[in-house]
Design a protein around this motif. Structure first.
Motif, short mmCIF file in Angstrom:
data_model
loop_
_atom_site.label_atom_id
_atom_site.label_comp_id
_atom_site.label_asym_id
_atom_site.label_seq_id
_atom_site.Cartn_x
_atom_site.Cartn_y
_atom_site.Cartn_z
N LYS A 1 -54.34 11.19 -42.17
CA LYS A 1 -53.05 10.60 -42.54
C LYS A 1 -52.63 9.40 -41.70
N ASP A 2 -52.75 9.46 -40.38
CA ASP A 2 -52.24 8.40 -39.51
C ASP A 2 -53.21 7.24 -39.30
N VAL A 3 -54.46 7.42 -39.70
CA VAL A 3 -55.49 6.43 -39.40
C VAL A 3 -55.19 5.02 -39.92
N PRO A 4 -54.82 4.85 -41.20
CA PRO A 4 -54.57 3.47 -41.67
C PRO A 4 -53.51 2.74 -40.87
N GLU A 5 -52.42 3.42 -40.55
CA GLU A 5 -51.34 2.77 -39.81
C GLU A 5 -51.75 2.45 -38.38
N ILE A 6 -52.55 3.31 -37.76
CA ILE A 6 -53.02 3.07 -36.40
C ILE A 6 -53.93 1.84 -36.35
N ILE B 1 -59.98 16.21 -32.00
CA ILE B 1 -60.13 17.57 -32.52
C ILE B 1 -59.90 17.63 -34.02
N GLU B 2 -58.81 17.06 -34.49
CA GLU B 2 -58.51 17.09 -35.92
C GLU B 2 -58.13 15.69 -36.42
N GLY B 3 -58.99 14.74 -36.18
CA GLY B 3 -58.74 13.37 -36.60
C GLY B 3 -57.82 12.63 -35.64
N VAL B 4 -57.84 11.31 -35.73
CA VAL B 4 -57.00 10.48 -34.87
C VAL B 4 -55.57 10.50 -35.42
#
Length: 199
Positions: A72-77, A175-178
């Motif tokens: 979920k947070d990857v694109p924004e990061i 552990i469970e994605g960035v």
């Protein structure tokens, strides 16, 4: 996982704090493993080509109809990094044939979007092939000219912490994605690692 009101406010505060920090307080390049770091799968075993872009969401669909997307947070990061002038790279190891899996990974990055454009266009360096992550980082260093201590690396395998012990790259275990929370912790850890924590 439900954060509760306090946890939600803390997460938002961390995100706003990071997005407001000056460019010089960030690494020069952030490197991501792919599988179980940016997306919840192993592309060499969980994805069956050909893959296409989903018509109704930011996801890919394989030949059997299975969908896969970024955490979920990857694109924004990643968008935040690029907006602040930070280079982005991928360092992914696979034991599958070299001519197949890199193609799948690159195809997925071409079909998934970040900030309105193809994800692959946000990556400055792509190192996707079998072997030690030491080799990946040696090539990243040669291509960018950046010192290892100016790099931050996210990966879901603890064995790859060897890049920190042997090269000086700051390693962050996933552990469970960035997530934004992990990203915040990683930036602070990188500042400590380099020895210039922002005041």
């Amino acid at each position: 996982m439900f954060l509760g009101t306090t946890g939600l406010y803390v997460a938002i505060a961390h995100r706003l704090e990071l997005m407001g920090r000056p460019e010089e307080s960030l690494p020069k390049i952030v490197v991501f493993d792919l599988d179980y770091t940016l997306w919840p799968c192993w592309c060499d075993t969980h994805i069956s080509p050909p893959v296409t872009r989903s018509k109704d969401e930011n996801a890919i669909v394989d030949r059997y109809g299975s969908k896969m997307a970024f955490y979920k947070d990857v694109p924004e990061i990643i968008a935040h990094l690029k907006q602040n002038g930070v280079k982005v790279a991928a360092a992914s190891r696979t034991c599958a044939p070299v001519l197949t899996v890199p193609d799948v990974a690159k195809k997925m990055l071409s079909l998934l979007y970040i900030d309105g454009t193809r994800a692959i266009d946000h990556f400055d360096v792509l190192e996707i092939y079998p072997g030690s992550k030491i080799t990946h980082f040696n090539f990243i260093q040669k291509q960018t000219g950046f010192e290892y201590h100016d790099m931050l690396f996210f990966d879901d395998e603890t064995r790859n912490k060897e890049v920190e012990h042997r090269l000086g790259v700051k390693f962050m275990f996933v552990i469970e994605g960035v997530t934004w929370k992990l990203y915040h912790q990683a930036i602070e850890a990188w500042r400590d690692h380099k020895g210039h924590r922002s005041q």
